[in-house]
Design an enzyme around this catalytic site. Structure first.
Site, PDB file in Angstrom:
ATOM      1  N   CYS A 289      15.041   9.439  60.045  1.00 54.50           N
ATOM      2  CA  CYS A 289      16.091   9.905  61.337  1.00 54.50           C
ATOM      3  C   CYS A 289      16.249  12.291  61.229  1.00 54.50           C
ATOM      4  O   CYS A 289      15.698  12.430  59.912  1.00 54.50           O
ATOM      5  CB  CYS A 289      17.882   9.941  59.861  1.00 54.50           C
ATOM      6  SG  CYS A 289      18.686   9.948  61.269  1.00 54.50           S
TER       7      CYS A 289
ATOM      8  N   CYS B 187      22.130  15.577  57.813  1.00 52.70           N
ATOM      9  CA  CYS B 187      23.605  14.770  57.267  1.00 52.70           C
ATOM     10  C   CYS B 187      23.165  15.509  55.743  1.00 52.70           C
ATOM     11  O   CYS B 187      21.911  14.864  55.341  1.00 52.70           O
ATOM     12  CB  CYS B 187      23.739  13.838  58.006  1.00 52.70           C
ATOM     13  SG  CYS B 187      24.466  13.210  59.508  1.00 52.70           S
TER      14      CYS B 187
ATOM     15  N   CYS C 134      22.489  12.487  52.800  1.00 52.60           N
ATOM     16  CA  CYS C 134      22.058  11.358  53.303  1.00 52.60           C
ATOM     17  C   CYS C 134      20.241  11.300  52.827  1.00 52.60           C
ATOM     18  O   CYS C 134      19.192  12.039  52.808  1.00 52.60           O
ATOM     19  CB  CYS C 134      21.423  11.220  54.760  1.00 52.60           C
ATOM     20  SG  CYS C 134      21.201   9.431  55.186  1.00 52.60           S
TER      21      CYS C 134
ATOM     22  N   CYS D  30      26.979  -5.909  58.555  1.00 54.64           N
ATOM     23  CA  CYS D  30      26.796  -4.686  59.310  1.00 54.64           C
ATOM     24  C   CYS D  30      25.414  -4.598  59.371  1.00 54.64           C
ATOM     25  O   CYS D  30      24.657  -3.927  58.022  1.00 54.64           O
ATOM     26  CB  CYS D  30      27.802  -4.079  58.544  1.00 54.64           C
ATOM     27  SG  CYS D  30      27.566  -2.369  59.299  1.00 54.64           S
TER      28      CYS D  30
ATOM     29  N   CYS E 147      28.623  -5.776  62.112  1.00 52.15           N
ATOM     30  CA  CYS E 147      29.204  -4.485  62.558  1.00 52.15           C
ATOM     31  C   CYS E 147      27.980  -3.641  63.299  1.00 52.15           C
ATOM     32  O   CYS E 147      26.988  -4.405  62.750  1.00 52.15           O
ATOM     33  CB  CYS E 147      29.441  -3.910  61.784  1.00 52.15           C
ATOM     34  SG  CYS E 147      30.178  -2.168  61.049  1.00 52.15           S
TER      35      CYS E 147
ATOM     36  N   CYS F 198      35.434   0.884  62.767  1.00 46.14           N
ATOM     37  CA  CYS F 198      35.432   1.282  61.580  1.00 46.14           C
ATOM     38  C   CYS F 198      34.599   2.841  61.551  1.00 46.14           C
ATOM     39  O   CYS F 198      33.512   3.476  61.858  1.00 46.14           O
ATOM     40  CB  CYS F 198      33.885   0.274  61.458  1.00 46.14           C
ATOM     41  SG  CYS F 198      33.835   0.608  59.227  1.00 46.14           S
TER      42      CYS F 198
ATOM     43  N   ARG G  79      38.109   0.616  53.020  1.00 46.38           N
ATOM     44  CA  ARG G  79      36.911   0.465  52.120  1.00 46.38           C
ATOM     45  C   ARG G  79      36.472   0.974  51.603  1.00 46.38           C
ATOM     46  O   ARG G  79      36.236   2.131  51.244  1.00 46.38           O
ATOM     47  CB  ARG G  79      35.867  -0.132  53.268  1.00 46.38           C
ATOM     48  CG  ARG G  79      34.849  -0.647  52.680  1.00 46.38           C
ATOM     49  CD  ARG G  79      33.341  -1.127  53.778  1.00 46.38           C
ATOM     50  NE  ARG G  79      34.192  -2.354  54.913  1.00 46.38           N
ATOM     51  CZ  ARG G  79      33.765  -2.445  55.899  1.00 46.38           C
ATOM     52  NH1 ARG G  79      32.850  -1.546  56.766  1.00 46.38           N
ATOM     53  NH2 ARG G  79      34.454  -3.683  56.377  1.00 46.38           N
TER      54      ARG G  79
HETATM   55  N1  SAM Z   1      22.899   6.927  61.180  1.00 46.21           N
HETATM   56  C1  SAM Z   1      24.158   6.639  61.492  1.00 46.21           C
HETATM   57  C2  SAM Z   1      24.771   7.243  61.456  1.00 46.21           C
HETATM   58  O1  SAM Z   1      25.114   8.427  60.878  1.00 46.21           O
HETATM   59  O2  SAM Z   1      25.649   7.418  62.400  1.00 46.21           O
HETATM   60  C3  SAM Z   1      24.504   5.275  60.644  1.00 46.21           C
HETATM   61  C4  SAM Z   1      24.028   4.883  59.283  1.00 46.21           C
HETATM   62  S1  SAM Z   1      24.707   6.073  57.946  1.00 46.21           S
HETATM   63  C5  SAM Z   1      23.849   5.822  56.481  1.00 46.21           C
HETATM   64  C6  SAM Z   1      26.533   5.942  58.019  1.00 46.21           C
HETATM   65  C7  SAM Z   1      27.123   6.406  56.887  1.00 46.21           C
HETATM   66  O3  SAM Z   1      26.720   6.115  55.376  1.00 46.21           O
HETATM   67  C8  SAM Z   1      27.379   7.913  56.644  1.00 46.21           C
HETATM   68  O4  SAM Z   1      28.206   8.134  57.928  1.00 46.21           O
HETATM   69  C9  SAM Z   1      28.208   8.649  55.465  1.00 46.21           C
HETATM   70  O5  SAM Z   1      29.461   8.437  56.094  1.00 46.21           O
HETATM   71  C10 SAM Z   1      27.942   7.266  55.069  1.00 46.21           C
HETATM   72  N2  SAM Z   1      26.674   7.624  54.093  1.00 46.21           N
HETATM   73  C11 SAM Z   1      25.462   8.161  54.172  1.00 46.21           C
HETATM   74  N3  SAM Z   1      24.796   8.285  53.165  1.00 46.21           N
HETATM   75  C12 SAM Z   1      25.434   8.472  51.980  1.00 46.21           C
HETATM   76  C13 SAM Z   1      25.764   8.875  50.311  1.00 46.21           C
HETATM   77  N4  SAM Z   1      24.742  10.100  50.024  1.00 46.21           N
HETATM   78  N5  SAM Z   1      27.052   8.727  49.506  1.00 46.21           N
HETATM   79  C14 SAM Z   1      28.029   8.145  50.765  1.00 46.21           C
HETATM   80  N6  SAM Z   1      27.979   8.108  51.857  1.00 46.21           N
HETATM   81  C15 SAM Z   1      26.450   7.964  52.381  1.00 46.21           C
HETATM   82  C1  DTB Z   2      30.069   3.700  55.526  1.00 43.57           C
HETATM   83  O1  DTB Z   2      30.580   4.040  55.493  1.00 43.57           O
HETATM   84  N1  DTB Z   2      29.577   3.735  54.131  1.00 43.57           N
HETATM   85  C2  DTB Z   2      27.775   2.525  54.182  1.00 43.57           C
HETATM   86  C3  DTB Z   2      28.452   2.183  55.708  1.00 43.57           C
HETATM   87  N2  DTB Z   2      29.914   3.209  56.511  1.00 43.57           N
HETATM   88  C4  DTB Z   2      27.581   1.981  56.619  1.00 43.57           C
HETATM   89  C5  DTB Z   2      26.989   2.858  53.976  1.00 43.57           C
HETATM   90  C6  DTB Z   2      27.103   3.741  53.220  1.00 43.57           C
HETATM   91  C7  DTB Z   2      25.386   4.191  52.586  1.00 43.57           C
HETATM   92  C8  DTB Z   2      25.737   4.986  51.329  1.00 43.57           C
HETATM   93  C9  DTB Z   2      24.096   5.684  51.242  1.00 43.57           C
HETATM   94  C10 DTB Z   2      22.708   4.675  51.157  1.00 43.57           C
HETATM   95  O2  DTB Z   2      22.397   3.098  51.071  1.00 43.57           O
HETATM   96  O3  DTB Z   2      21.666   5.311  51.702  1.00 43.57           O
HETATM   97 FE1  SF4 Z   3      20.683   9.611  59.765  1.00 40.48          FE
HETATM   98 FE2  SF4 Z   3      22.000   9.938  58.093  1.00 40.48          FE
HETATM   99 FE3  SF4 Z   3      22.696  11.490  59.161  1.00 40.48          FE
HETATM  100 FE4  SF4 Z   3      23.112   8.191  59.326  1.00 40.48          FE
HETATM  101  S1  SF4 Z   3      23.808   9.632  58.103  1.00 40.48           S
HETATM  102  S2  SF4 Z   3      22.843   9.724  61.126  1.00 40.48           S
HETATM  103  S3  SF4 Z   3      20.848   7.623  58.991  1.00 40.48           S
HETATM  104  S4  SF4 Z   3      20.380  11.622  58.505  1.00 40.48           S
END
Ligand code: SAM
Ligand code: DTB
Ligand code: SF4
Length: 331
Positions: free
Chosen positions: A59, A63, A66, A103, A134, A194, A270
């Site tokens: 990506c 973030c 991530c 989702c 979702c 959401c 959630r």
């Molecule tokens: N790329 C898209 C976005 O960021 O909008 C969708 C996928 S992203 C993984 C969805 C959400 O998962 C993020 O906004 C974040 O709040 C949560 N998330 C991602 N990595 C995480 C982590 N290591 N621990 C907790 N929450 C996480």
């Molecule tokens: C959200 O707030 N939590 C979910 C869903 N939206 C998509 C994702 C959490 C992702 C956690 C890190 C991972 O599994 O990569």
């Molecule tokens: Fe990309 Fe992860 Fe950020 Fe979603 S949360 S925009 S997958 S870097």
């Protein structure tokens, strides 16, 4: 103010009021949240959702928490967008496991028009299984949101992640306003939102209050409000910070869930990422404080979840029912 008034949704919360909720004695806060929860929901029902990463890794956003950002060497293998049939087959398995909502998540900065036909096919296929749909696909434009809605998308997940003051510590490649714009496109298209955030990223209580204040003063409250506990990922800046400074205190996590329930009383709150590391007792306290939705199925997007049988045991021991189970049993 009577207990009845306190359960009605409000959009005029001040940051000071939200902070004052966090500062309540814990027992008082959880009692208030549990009372409001009962006004709108059956406290013994919890919604089960299942996630699938339909496009993993690589990506362009940075973030800081991530596993999927190309900016950090997390060892995750990037994949292309999945074929709709494979996604629909996974959704069918999730439905058989008891999930009510499916989702689909993509590690994208934003939706690209060229990917819309595949996305539309997977969404309409999952919808045809009778599940709530979702997706979480990064930023999207008003026209893209309309196309996704027309394909059968019920919910769009797009998180604010943290309070406005801490936001720059989390990500610099997109702004708070970018996120608000996507949420507005989603609402305008008639989809449910959401939207929530992450705690345990080194933010202060003021930032957690700032996040919930931002959510509670949106033009419409989120229909689902995910409260994620940071899953610390090696080689990410916020994962490293959490390793140095320690995880969020579990009592503070429950407080965050309780305040979310109080400021957005009708949202599905959630218990999202981080549940894998939580004790049964902590999860029970979160349900008492108003959480009424979880992800199930052993895996989130890239990180683990409790196995289904562990969750089934927890539900049996707490007398909880998966949402929708009563209706199915009666049918
Ligand atoms: N790329 C898209 C976005 O960021 O909008 C969708 C996928 S992203 C993984 C969805 C959400 O998962 C993020 O906004 C974040 O709040 C949560 N998330 C991602 N990595 C995480 C982590 N290591 N621990 C907790 N929450 C996480
Ligand atoms: C959200 O707030 N939590 C979910 C869903 N939206 C998509 C994702 C959490 C992702 C956690 C890190 C991972 O599994 O990569
Ligand atoms: Fe990309 Fe992860 Fe950020 Fe979603 S949360 S925009 S997958 S870097």
């Amino acid at each position: 103010m009577t207990a009845r008034d306190a359960a009605l949704p409000r959009h005029d919360w001040t940051l000071a009021e939200v902070e004052a909720l966090f500062d309540l004695p814990f027992m008082e806060l959880v009692f208030q949240a549990a009372s409001v929860h009962r006004r709108w929901f059956d406290p013994n029902e919890v919604q089960l959702s299942q996630l699938l990463s339909v496009k993993t890794g690589g990506c362009a956003e940075n973030c800081g928490y991530c596993s999927q950002s190309a900016s950090f060497d997390t060892g995750l293998k990037a994949t292309k967008l999945m074929e709709p049939d494979a996604v629909i087959a996974e959704a069918k398995r999730a439905r058989e496991g008891g999930a009510q909502r499916f989702c689909m998540g993509a590690a994208w900065r934003e939706v690209k028009d060229r990917d819309l036909p595949k996305l539309e096919a997977m969404i309409s296929g999952v919808k045809a299984l009778g599940m709530e749909t979702c997706a979480t696909l990064g930023m999207c434009t008003p026209d893209q949101a309309k196309a996704l809605k027309a394909a059968g998308l019920d919910y769009y997940n797009h998180n604010l992640d943290t309070g406005p003051e801490y936001y720059a510590e989390v990500v610099t490649t997109r702004t708070y306003q970018d996120r608000l714009d996507t949420l507005s496109a989603v609402r305008e298209a008639g989809m449910s939102t959401c939207c929530g955030g992450i705690v345990g990223m080194g933010e202060k209580r003021r930032d957690r209050a700032g996040l919930l204040h931002s959510l509670a003063t949106l033009p419409a409250h989120p229909d689902s409000l995910p409260v994620n506990a940071l899953v610390p990922i090696a080689n990410t800046p916020l994962g490293a910070k959490a390793k140095r400074e320690g995880e969020i205190d579990p009592i503070e996590f429950v407080r965050t869930v309780a305040v979310a329930r109080l400021v957005c009383p009708k949202a599905m709150v959630r218990l999202s990422a981080g549940r894998e590391g939580m004790s049964r007792e902590l999860q029970a306290l979160c349900f008492l404080a108003g959480a009424n939705s979880i992800f199930v199925g052993g895996k989130l997007l890239t990180t683990p979840l409790p196995e289904m049988d562990e969750d089934s045991r927890l539900f049996a021991d707490l007398g909880l029912r998966p949402m929708g189970a009563k209706a199915e049993a009666a049918a």
